[in-house]
Design an enzyme around this catalytic site. Structure first.
Site, PDB file in Angstrom:
ATOM      1  N   TYR A 184     -28.670 -19.807  10.064  1.00 58.22           N
ATOM      2  CA  TYR A 184     -27.879 -19.000   9.181  1.00 58.22           C
ATOM      3  C   TYR A 184     -26.437 -19.245   9.307  1.00 58.22           C
ATOM      4  O   TYR A 184     -25.814 -18.551  10.476  1.00 58.22           O
ATOM      5  CB  TYR A 184     -28.488 -17.425   9.350  1.00 58.22           C
ATOM      6  N   LYS A 193     -16.728 -19.906  11.276  1.00 62.74           N
ATOM      7  CA  LYS A 193     -16.206 -18.987  12.321  1.00 62.74           C
ATOM      8  C   LYS A 193     -16.112 -19.398  13.781  1.00 62.74           C
ATOM      9  O   LYS A 193     -15.395 -18.846  14.422  1.00 62.74           O
ATOM     10  CB  LYS A 193     -17.302 -17.820  12.180  1.00 62.74           C
ATOM     11  N   SER A 235     -15.410  -8.656   6.883  1.00 61.65           N
ATOM     12  CA  SER A 235     -16.701  -9.280   6.003  1.00 61.65           C
ATOM     13  C   SER A 235     -17.235  -8.531   5.073  1.00 61.65           C
ATOM     14  O   SER A 235     -17.438  -7.401   5.361  1.00 61.65           O
ATOM     15  CB  SER A 235     -17.734  -9.751   7.170  1.00 61.65           C
ATOM     16  N   CYS A 237     -15.889  -7.366   2.484  1.00 63.49           N
ATOM     17  CA  CYS A 237     -14.755  -6.466   1.726  1.00 63.49           C
ATOM     18  C   CYS A 237     -13.976  -6.843   0.853  1.00 63.49           C
ATOM     19  O   CYS A 237     -12.879  -6.263   0.696  1.00 63.49           O
ATOM     20  CB  CYS A 237     -13.942  -5.885   3.087  1.00 63.49           C
ATOM     21  N   GLY A 238     -14.153  -7.997   0.208  1.00 62.42           N
ATOM     22  CA  GLY A 238     -13.525  -8.319  -0.879  1.00 62.42           C
ATOM     23  C   GLY A 238     -12.403  -9.491  -1.066  1.00 62.42           C
ATOM     24  O   GLY A 238     -11.577  -9.692  -1.774  1.00 62.42           O
ATOM     25  N   LYS A 239     -12.538 -10.576  -0.020  1.00 62.45           N
ATOM     26  CA  LYS A 239     -11.631 -11.611   0.034  1.00 62.45           C
ATOM     27  C   LYS A 239     -11.926 -12.796  -0.873  1.00 62.45           C
ATOM     28  O   LYS A 239     -11.105 -12.990  -1.460  1.00 62.45           O
ATOM     29  CB  LYS A 239     -11.730 -12.325   1.613  1.00 62.45           C
ATOM     30  N   THR A 240     -13.168 -12.845  -1.064  1.00 62.36           N
ATOM     31  CA  THR A 240     -13.511 -14.212  -1.962  1.00 62.36           C
ATOM     32  C   THR A 240     -13.177 -13.714  -3.809  1.00 62.36           C
ATOM     33  O   THR A 240     -12.456 -14.278  -4.440  1.00 62.36           O
ATOM     34  CB  THR A 240     -15.000 -14.283  -2.284  1.00 62.36           C
ATOM     35  N   ASN A 352     -27.054  -9.767   1.681  1.00 60.44           N
ATOM     36  CA  ASN A 352     -25.820 -10.833   2.463  1.00 60.44           C
ATOM     37  C   ASN A 352     -26.615 -12.110   1.937  1.00 60.44           C
ATOM     38  O   ASN A 352     -26.148 -13.004   2.442  1.00 60.44           O
ATOM     39  CB  ASN A 352     -26.003 -10.762   3.951  1.00 60.44           C
ATOM     40  N   GLY A 479     -10.306  -7.264 -11.111  1.00 58.00           N
ATOM     41  CA  GLY A 479      -9.107  -7.730 -11.782  1.00 58.00           C
ATOM     42  C   GLY A 479      -7.924  -6.847 -11.606  1.00 58.00           C
ATOM     43  O   GLY A 479      -6.803  -7.169 -11.802  1.00 58.00           O
ATOM     44  N   ASN A 481      -6.890  -5.175  -9.394  1.00 61.82           N
ATOM     45  CA  ASN A 481      -6.168  -5.016  -8.357  1.00 61.82           C
ATOM     46  C   ASN A 481      -4.863  -6.124  -8.540  1.00 61.82           C
ATOM     47  O   ASN A 481      -4.055  -5.997  -7.476  1.00 61.82           O
ATOM     48  CB  ASN A 481      -6.870  -5.712  -7.124  1.00 61.82           C
TER      49      ASN A 481
HETATM   50  P1  GTP Z   1     -17.076 -12.481   3.591  1.00 61.28           P
HETATM   51  O1  GTP Z   1     -17.439 -13.783   2.677  1.00 61.28           O
HETATM   52  O2  GTP Z   1     -18.100 -11.940   4.373  1.00 61.28           O
HETATM   53  O3  GTP Z   1     -16.062 -12.737   4.596  1.00 61.28           O
HETATM   54  O4  GTP Z   1     -16.571 -11.423   2.530  1.00 61.28           O
HETATM   55  P2  GTP Z   1     -15.458 -11.379   1.485  1.00 61.28           P
HETATM   56  O5  GTP Z   1     -14.467 -10.550   2.111  1.00 61.28           O
HETATM   57  O6  GTP Z   1     -15.042 -12.622   0.848  1.00 61.28           O
HETATM   58  O7  GTP Z   1     -15.869 -10.356   0.410  1.00 61.28           O
HETATM   59  P3  GTP Z   1     -16.311 -10.563  -1.188  1.00 61.28           P
HETATM   60  O8  GTP Z   1     -15.205 -10.764  -2.061  1.00 61.28           O
HETATM   61  O9  GTP Z   1     -17.640 -11.500  -1.202  1.00 61.28           O
HETATM   62  O10 GTP Z   1     -16.942  -8.961  -1.625  1.00 61.28           O
HETATM   63  C1  GTP Z   1     -17.881  -8.259  -0.875  1.00 61.28           C
HETATM   64  C2  GTP Z   1     -18.461  -7.069  -1.708  1.00 61.28           C
HETATM   65  O11 GTP Z   1     -17.278  -6.249  -1.912  1.00 61.28           O
HETATM   66  C3  GTP Z   1     -19.141  -7.652  -2.981  1.00 61.28           C
HETATM   67  O12 GTP Z   1     -20.294  -6.843  -3.135  1.00 61.28           O
HETATM   68  C4  GTP Z   1     -18.181  -7.386  -4.039  1.00 61.28           C
HETATM   69  O13 GTP Z   1     -18.718  -6.916  -5.400  1.00 61.28           O
HETATM   70  C5  GTP Z   1     -17.403  -6.062  -3.362  1.00 61.28           C
HETATM   71  N1  GTP Z   1     -15.937  -6.076  -3.786  1.00 61.28           N
HETATM   72  C6  GTP Z   1     -14.907  -6.977  -4.015  1.00 61.28           C
HETATM   73  N2  GTP Z   1     -13.698  -6.510  -4.303  1.00 61.28           N
HETATM   74  C7  GTP Z   1     -13.995  -5.241  -4.763  1.00 61.28           C
HETATM   75  C8  GTP Z   1     -13.192  -4.386  -5.383  1.00 61.28           C
HETATM   76  O14 GTP Z   1     -11.892  -4.424  -5.621  1.00 61.28           O
HETATM   77  N3  GTP Z   1     -13.647  -3.219  -5.440  1.00 61.28           N
HETATM   78  C9  GTP Z   1     -14.869  -2.747  -5.107  1.00 61.28           C
HETATM   79  N4  GTP Z   1     -15.209  -1.406  -5.419  1.00 61.28           N
HETATM   80  N5  GTP Z   1     -15.636  -3.533  -4.859  1.00 61.28           N
HETATM   81  C10 GTP Z   1     -15.331  -4.879  -4.509  1.00 61.28           C
HETATM   82  C1  SPV Z   2     -18.513 -13.488   7.212  1.00 62.18           C
HETATM   83  O1  SPV Z   2     -19.414 -12.711   7.824  1.00 62.18           O
HETATM   84  O2  SPV Z   2     -17.222 -12.810   7.399  1.00 62.18           O
HETATM   85  C2  SPV Z   2     -18.847 -14.425   6.232  1.00 62.18           C
HETATM   86  C3  SPV Z   2     -19.817 -15.012   6.292  1.00 62.18           C
HETATM   87  O3  SPV Z   2     -17.825 -15.131   5.896  1.00 62.18           O
HETATM   88  S1  SPV Z   2     -20.277 -16.132   7.586  1.00 62.18           S
HETATM   89  O4  SPV Z   2     -19.952 -17.487   7.300  1.00 62.18           O
HETATM   90  O5  SPV Z   2     -21.815 -15.848   7.682  1.00 62.18           O
HETATM   91  O6  SPV Z   2     -19.698 -15.350   8.828  1.00 62.18           O
HETATM   92 MN    MN Z   3     -15.726 -13.824   6.157  1.00 59.58          MN
END
Ligand code: GTP
Ligand code: SPV
Ligand code: MN
Length: 569
Positions: A184, A193, A235, A237-240, A352, A479, A481
């Site tokens: 995975y 990572k 992880s 928490c909204g990076k992508t 996930n 958006g 944000n």
């Molecule tokens: P990893 O890939 O695990 O490192 O995650 P990430 O930090 O890239 O998080 P990602 O952008 O995928 O968002 C994770 C979750 O947070 C998703 O379910 C999103 O819908 C939610 N999310 C992202 N941005 C916001 C926001 O501004 N507000 C809220 N309420 N939820 C958000």
């Molecule tokens: C995280 O968990 O922060 C990710 C997904 O970006 S993984 O590549 O599985 O670690």
């Molecule tokens: Mn990550």
């Protein structure tokens, strides 16, 4: 390694299209991948991982330094000799009847002084095809390496996916990674990572740079001024989402460019600024909740050339997940392959579930992404997932205060790692699961890098996830944000006013744009920004746990910062 693992054959991967086609066909034939509806989703494939193997496993992740103190109290540790022996015993003969793929890959733009080469040996076609998306794989890596032997050694053996025999072990002093018993994402795509963060942070400390769990984006103003920003959120928490942000109507003429969505390698430049590259070449993004409103660029990324893992599969070989645009399908197969209907209690897609898509699919991909020098960073943002306590946005007083804000980040746990969902834990700089050495030394390294910068980035704290008494998010996020980002950019250019508070600088009412937010009660902004002094006294007290754990290695600056916070409160 072939003597140890005894594969039936060894295949050296070159990263070519022909190789991808052949491996994909083989994976489909063996049932590892399902070919999706090619009219709707060209070049897209579907994968289910084992139901016990759906996230990173922090309890099975080890940093094997010579001494336990080097790994520190926040990492699992075993002596290298003992771990090598344990893992070689598990790997022995484990590829009999299987193929060993030799996957050379480059992390970072070709020719960049920051880029690193890795070679992953794996018995999983899913890993090879995912590495081909996530990294610059193939001959480009050998070309970058030249005659040098400075590359990361990675071994991945799937074994039988028994969680009892699952280990993700890092040997920073040997630049080596061994991962067994999983198939995975973050456990097995060793460039991500394992190399880019755990080994990378260790190398960075010794070589004077930073390997961080950060997105990188560029903000282009209507006049064409570009400001680059890095942000660390834990992880899921909204990076992508933040890295691919599409500004709302009100910000006509503004444009967000993505450099990276998960990892930043940053180094002080000759001009005294901090420069960042994205070592990756693709996105391994959370799928649930993604739709054309929340993240249209991610939807475009995963419309083709994508491997989906653990989402739901519809009868016409399309994919579905909770939060996708449109109504749910009348029937489908859930992430475990079981029949699912809208009446089912369980989720159709695993929380996930992920997509792996090449960054070149991103309409907002920054042209600077291949720049070997990287981009100059003007601001660093730390963000947690907190239902209370932490305001929407604030600015640190200075670098040391900013490092303190990062070091004391609290966040609710998410489905990205096996564990207790929703529980608040300290996740310093979003690196708790990824720091490859002693966390106290890591804080010291951050302070040292800051001192070496003539023009350090400004540091900010954000929280998109604060809730009202009824449990609803106070801030619409996504958006919107852009409004927070605009204030941050303005602060970097000395163009926005702020008010001093015990926690840091807060936006002045006149400097934060709330216009054109249809249906948003303006009082919610004040609630999102509110500071409850009692909550903050408790917050400061609860930092004792982490600070106590790190006692001997904790830089005194951080204790001083906490005392200053308490005195301001
Ligand atoms: P990893 O890939 O695990 O490192 O995650 P990430 O930090 O890239 O998080 P990602 O952008 O995928 O968002 C994770 C979750 O947070 C998703 O379910 C999103 O819908 C939610 N999310 C992202 N941005 C916001 C926001 O501004 N507000 C809220 N309420 N939820 C958000
Ligand atoms: C995280 O968990 O922060 C990710 C997904 O970006 S993984 O590549 O599985 O670690
Ligand atoms: Mn990550």
């Amino acid at each position: 390694m072939t003597d140890l693992c005894q594969p039936d054959q060894v295949v050296w991967c070159d990263g070519s299209d022909a190789e991808k086609d052949a491996l994909t066909a083989e994976a489909v034939e063996k049932g590892i991948l399902i070919r999706l509806n090619q009219e709707k989703l060209p070049d897209c494939y579907y994968h289910r991982s084992h139901p016990n193997d759906v996230a990173r496993v922090e309890q099975s992740t080890f940093i094997c330094t010579e001494t336990q103190g080097q790994a520190g109290p926040t990492n699992n540790w075993t002596a290298p000799k003992e771990m090598y022996e344990r893992l070689y015993n598990l790997a022995r003969n484990s590829m009999a009847g299987r193929t060993m793929y030799v996957v050379p890959y480059l992390m970072g733009p070709p020719g960049s002084p920051l880029s690193k080469v890795g070679v992953e040996l794996t018995d999983s076609i899913y890993v090879v095809l995912s590495m081909r998306i996530m990294t610059r794989m193939g001959n480009v890596a050998w070309e970058h390496l030249g005659e040098s032997d400075d590359f990361n050694r990675g071994l991945h053996c799937s074994l039988d996916l028994n969680p009892e025999r699952r280990f993700i072990a890092h040997f920073p002093q040997d630049n080596t990674i061994i991962s067994v018993g999983s198939n995975y994402g973050g456990n097995v795509l060793l460039g991500k990572k394992c190399l880019a963060l755990r080994i990378g942070s260790y190398l960075g400390r010794n070589q004077g740079w930073l390997a961080e769990h950060m997105l990188i984006l560029g903000v282009e103003s209507p006049t064409g001024q570009k400001t680059f920003i890095a942000a660390a959120f834990p992880s899921a928490c909204g990076k992508t989402n933040f890295a691919m942000l599409v500004p709302p109507e009100r910000f006509h003429g503004w444009k967000i460019w993505t450099i990276g969505d998960d990892i930043a390698w940053m180094k002080p430049g000759a001009d005294g600024r901090l420069y960042a590259i994205n070592p990756e070449a693709g996105y391994f993004g959370v799928v649930p909740g993604t739709n054309f409103k929340s993240n249209p660029n991610a939807m475009t990324c995963m419309a083709r050339d994508t491997i989906y893992t653990n989402v739901a599969l519809t009868p016409d070989l399309d994919v579905w997940w909770e939060g996708k645009d449109g109504p749910p399908p009348n029937e489908c197969l859930d992430w475990q392959g079981k029949p699912w209907t809208p009446a089912s209690k369980e989720k159709a897609a695993h929380p996930n579930s992920r997509f792996a898509a090449p960054m070149t699919n991103n309409p907002a991909l920054a042209p600077e992404v291949n720049d070997p020098e990287g981009v100059p960073i003007s601001a660093i943002i730390f963000g947690g997932r907190r239902a209370d306590t932490l305001p929407l946005v604030l600015q640190a007083f200075n670098w040391i205060h900013g490092v303190y804000l990062g070091a004391t980040m609290g966040s609710e746990m998410t489905a990205a790692a096996a564990g207790t969902l929703g529980q608040v834990r300290r996740d310093p700089l979003a690196m708790l699961p990824f720091c490859g050495y002693n966390m106290g030394d890591y804080f010291s390294h951050w302070l040292k890098v800051g001192k070496s910068l003539k023009h350090p980035p400004r540091i900010f704290n954000v929280n998109w996830f604060r809730k009202d008494a009824a449990g609803k998010f106070l801030w619409p996020g996504y958006g919107e944000n852009m409004r927070v980002l605009k204030w941050i950019v303005d602060r970097c250019h000395g163009q926005a006013e702020a008010n001093e508070s015990p926690l840091g600088w807060l936006p002045a009412a006149t400097s934060f744009d709330l216009q054109g937010m249809n249906g948003f009660p303006l009082a919610n902004f004040d609630l999102a920004q509110a500071i409850d002094r009692d909550e903050w006294r408790r917050e400061a007290a609860s930092q004792d746990e982490l600070f106590g754990k790190l006692a001997g290695q904790l830089p005194p600056e951080l204790l001083f910062q906490r005392n200053l916070l308490l005195s301001r409160l």
